[in-house]
Scaffold this active site. Structure first.
Site: not given
Length: 401
Positions: A87, A90, A92, A94, A131, A272, A275
């Site tokens: 992505d 963003s 991070n 996780w 998100y 992005d 998206t």
């Protein structure tokens, strides 16, 4: 790919030659898959030319319905495998964890188990990540991460503890790997790309996406270089206007070759990969839908007659003042109930009366400088090979091969 190991042993004995039966053994990858573990793809040629390919990696990523692009990484020692959404919107990293008991976690077969990794260390800091669709909270830790054969030591990882709602229940992936700038990272944690850079793991501080369309596989994500076979012509560069997301400027927007003037004073766009659709500024949404011939239904959804989608106009963005990116209309019916009309590959879903709902969504937020904000999602990126340069802080586009 299956590996067939054939052992031929000939022993000359007094009684004659005895033949040992052929035995088929399972490969390491097959044995790991039986345990629910998946390895990231790594080019077999690396063992022949290790120095030539040092500092770069290209990995295959999955295409799910032209809406989600994800691939395998491993975390920990020994490695635990996860499918993550890559992505650019963003920052991070996780993954689902055994610390989470909500439905989205309990139904996922792959959850990180930090206690089983000898290289894991706790951070103690908690986080919350919102998100566009869904949110979650968790705790941070550190561990070894392998992305396409590139091994990052002491990478900050988010371990989910709560994933409310249904968004991540139906997700095809086990987590998200953010590739934007560290300024938007929750908890000020260092993104994967920044650790690759600081640990001198890349021959160039870039990464690049090739996204397939029409549900075809073969999508790629490259780190440290570009794949020259995945684009045509040259790469055109445009500067990043805000080192937060991969945000760039738009100087013009045309419908069927006619300038609208909507970006006459400048627009901004976030590139992005996380998206799926095209997102347009809310102030022009109504006029844009009218130009497409879409009508708003009682639920606020814009729809068009599916029999007329071949007549939808072409949308064109002018980026960096001189390069025009055209997106023509293509009609493709995938099944009896799903139809895709490509206007920036605008997704249209067929309803019972053969009315298609338009997959352009509005955004109500302007960019940081107040200019109208677009989001160029996967529907745009399927048509253009995209390169993200952290050294030059620029984004490059070339026509996809």
């Amino acid at each position: 790919m299956k590996c067939l190991v054939i052992v031929l042993v000939c022993a000359v004995l007094a009684e004659g030659i005895h033949r040992i039966p052929l035995v088929k053994h399972k490969s390491i990858r097959e044995r790991m898959m039986e345990k629910g573990e998946r390895l990231p793809y790594q080019d077999p040629a690396l063992k022949y030319f290790p120095s030539e390919f040092a500092g770069s990696a290209t990995m295959y990523i999955n295409n799910y319905a032209d809406t989600t692009y994800y691939g395998a990484i491993t975390i920990g020692t020994p490695p635990q495998s996860f499918q993550v959404l890559f992505d650019t919107g963003s920052a991070n990293l996780w993954v689902d964890s055994v610390l989470c008991n909500t439905q989205a976690c309990s139904e996922q077969p792959h959850k990180v188990q930090p206690q089983q990794s000898s290289t894991y260390s706790a951070n103690g800091q908690t986080f919350y990540l919102p998100y566009g669709a869904g949110s979650l909270s968790g705790v941070f830790g550190y561990d070894t991460v392998n992305v396409g054969g590139i091994v990052i030591n002491n990478q900050e990882i988010g371990l989910s503890t709560n994933e409310p709602g249904q968004n991540f229940v139906v997700a095809q992936f086990d987590g998200i790997l953010g590739l934007s700038y560290p300024s938007i990272s929750a908890g000020q944690e260092t993104p994967v790309m920044d650790n690759m850079m600081s640990q001198n793991l890349l021959q160039a501080n870039i990464f690049a996406f090739y996204l397939t369309s029409d549900g075809q596989q073969g999508s790629e994500l490259s780190f440290g270089g570009v794949d020259n076979t995945k684009y045509q012509g040259q790469i055109y560069w445009t500067p990043v206007t805000s080192q937060t997301y991969w945000q760039i400027g738009i100087q013009g927007f045309q419908i069927n070759g006619q300038e609208t003037g909507w970006c006459g004073q400048g627009c901004q766009a976030i590139v992005d990969t996380g998206t799926s659709m095209l997102t347009a500024p809310t102030q022009i949404m109504g006029t844009l839908m009218q130009s497409i011939g879409a009508q708003q239904d009682q639920y606020g959804q814009y729809t068009v007659n599916c029999n007329q989608i071949n007549s939808l106009p072409t949308l064109t963005f002018t980026i960096n003042g001189q390069v025009s990116y055209h997106v023509s209309v293509v009609h493709l019916c995938l099944s009896a109930c799903v139809c895709i009309a490509l206007n920036m590959r605008v997704l249209l879903s067929i309803q019972n009366n053969q009315v298609c709902s338009v997959g352009i969504t509005p955004t109500y937020l302007p960019s940081q400088n107040g200019q109208p904000l677009w989001i160029l999602g996967d529907v745009f990126l399927m048509q253009y090979y995209s390169v993200y340069d952290r050294t030059g802080n620029q984004v490059g586009f070339a026509t996809a091969a």
